[in-house]
Enzyme design. Sequence first.
Site, PDB file in Angstrom:
ATOM      1  N   GLY A 126      -6.973 -11.308   4.036  1.00  7.59           N
ATOM      2  CA  GLY A 126      -8.407 -11.305   4.271  1.00  7.59           C
ATOM      3  C   GLY A 126      -8.829 -10.916   5.666  1.00  7.59           C
TER       4      GLY A 126
ATOM      5  CG  LEU B  91      -2.367   0.428   0.935  1.00  5.11           C
ATOM      6  CD1 LEU B  91      -3.283   0.187   2.120  1.00  5.11           C
ATOM      7  CD2 LEU B  91      -2.450   1.881   0.524  1.00  5.11           C
TER       8      LEU B  91
ATOM      9  CG  ASN C 235      -1.811  -6.732  -6.756  1.00  4.23           C
ATOM     10  OD1 ASN C 235      -0.669  -6.548  -7.224  1.00  4.23           O
ATOM     11  ND2 ASN C 235      -2.037  -7.517  -5.707  1.00  4.23           N
TER      12      ASN C 235
ATOM     13  CG  ASN D  46       1.293  -9.850  -9.577  1.00 11.02           C
ATOM     14  OD1 ASN D  46       0.569 -10.603 -10.222  1.00 11.02           O
ATOM     15  ND2 ASN D  46       0.884  -9.227  -8.485  1.00 11.02           N
TER      16      ASN D  46
ATOM     17  CB  THR E  21       8.064  -5.528  -2.715  1.00 10.34           C
ATOM     18  OG1 THR E  21       7.314  -6.441  -1.938  1.00 10.34           O
ATOM     19  CG2 THR E  21       9.398  -6.146  -3.088  1.00 10.34           C
TER      20      THR E  21
ATOM     21  CB  SER F 262       4.943 -10.878  -5.474  1.00 15.41           C
ATOM     22  OG  SER F 262       4.241 -10.340  -6.582  1.00 15.41           O
TER      23      SER F 262
ATOM     24  CE  LYS G 130       2.923 -10.611   2.150  1.00 17.57           C
ATOM     25  NZ  LYS G 130       2.588  -9.197   1.992  1.00 17.57           N
TER      26      LYS G 130
ATOM     27  CG  ASN H  44       7.128 -10.446  -1.552  1.00 21.53           C
ATOM     28  OD1 ASN H  44       6.604 -11.558  -1.478  1.00 21.53           O
ATOM     29  ND2 ASN H  44       6.656  -9.469  -2.306  1.00 21.53           N
TER      30      ASN H  44
END
Length: 375
Positions: free
Chosen positions: A328, A92, A139, A207, A114, A205, A248, A202
């Site tokens: 969530g 965010l 996203n 993506n 990130t 992700s 993560k 991380n």
Amino acid sequence: MQSFPFRESCPTCRSGLFVSMPDLYPLARRLLFAMDAESAHHATLSMMRFADTLGILRGLTGAGHASNPVGASAVELMGLSFPNRVGLAAGLDKTGSAVHAFGELGFGHVEIGTITPRPQPGNEKPRLFRLKEHEAIINRMGFNNPGIEGMLENLAHSRKDFNGVLGINIGKNFDTPNEEAIRDYLICFEGVYAAADYVTANLSSPNTKGLRDLQNAETCGDLIRQLQAKRVELQAAQGGKYVPIVIKIAPDLSDEAVIALAGVFNETGIDGVITTNTTIEREAVAGHSLAGEAGGLSGAPLTTKSTAVLRLLRQEMNATIPIIGSGGVMSADDAKAKFDAGAALVQVYTGLVYKGPRLVTEIAGLPGKQLTANS
Ligand SMILES: Cc1cc2nc3c(=O)[nH]c(=O)nc-3n(C[C@H](O)[C@H](O)[C@H](O)COP(=O)(O)O)c2cc1C
């Protein structure tokens, strides 16, 4: 409906702050949801920073003494003192430009990033989608970020007077091949070490092509050991400062893969784990017109799946390693379910978009036992 905000003395500090406010978020949300998702994101951050500069953000959002509400006790974890049990999830504030502002909303910790070694623009737009009927987001941002240097410049302004814990989430550039990925993490770790209270690697992700492959037990173990070795050097060079390393992980791992990772975490003595990132699964939103968009799904459809990974990891991993529950958290009850499954802290992203800042105060105010790394 409550009347217009009024000024009254705070019972705890008698400072005369705004402590009784109607929830303005439903109105703000209607305006923001009329914009495309990414423009709304930038508009929100700009408005927050502006209100923060004027010193009215806390009053406007009704956060009051959110970071230390009555009943919230500080949580000692990883050698750090978290003012409460709720944090902002990564993604965010990717650029690290609104840390103090998020602290004003009541977050006890803020995880920025990130970030990658070099700046990169991320994927083509559109890359952010709201699935309102499901209180969800898809996203495929692709680590759009200003790189280490840009982020450090932003932090120099944005973290001033922030009293919470600052996490910095690191990753690899999209064009770094997986065989060289660990080098990117080491570059980031070294670059942010002095600024970070903790660093999250991380690996989850969906993506960035190949990123999730780094979650195989062998590579993950190798990455952790190399980061730990680098930390020995950095700690000596930076006056003994110890920066905890957190990993993560994704919610889409098989049980066997989670159990294998738990073994790696136990063996290496990692400082903490975040469960989980977004999911590539679409079962919970099947039939929605946006369900076919590529990327990671977050929000309400992720809650149960993510909490199940948390619960399994908690069973398999040494009790001394704390877990931060992300995925969530849309209500105080969802947060409680994560605490009951063994989370020491929770993080919020999509819940903030759909429910607004009151969610932060509600979770921060949940009665909780004094948690320590040994609890
Ligand atoms: C638009 C968007 C961007 C995100 N970017 C990142 C990121 O850069 N790094 C990361 O570790 N997680 C990122 N996430 C994942 C969140 O940190 C969080 O783990 C995930 O969304 C699940 O939590 P939620 O259901 O509360 O959103 C992103 C999520 C969203 C919705």
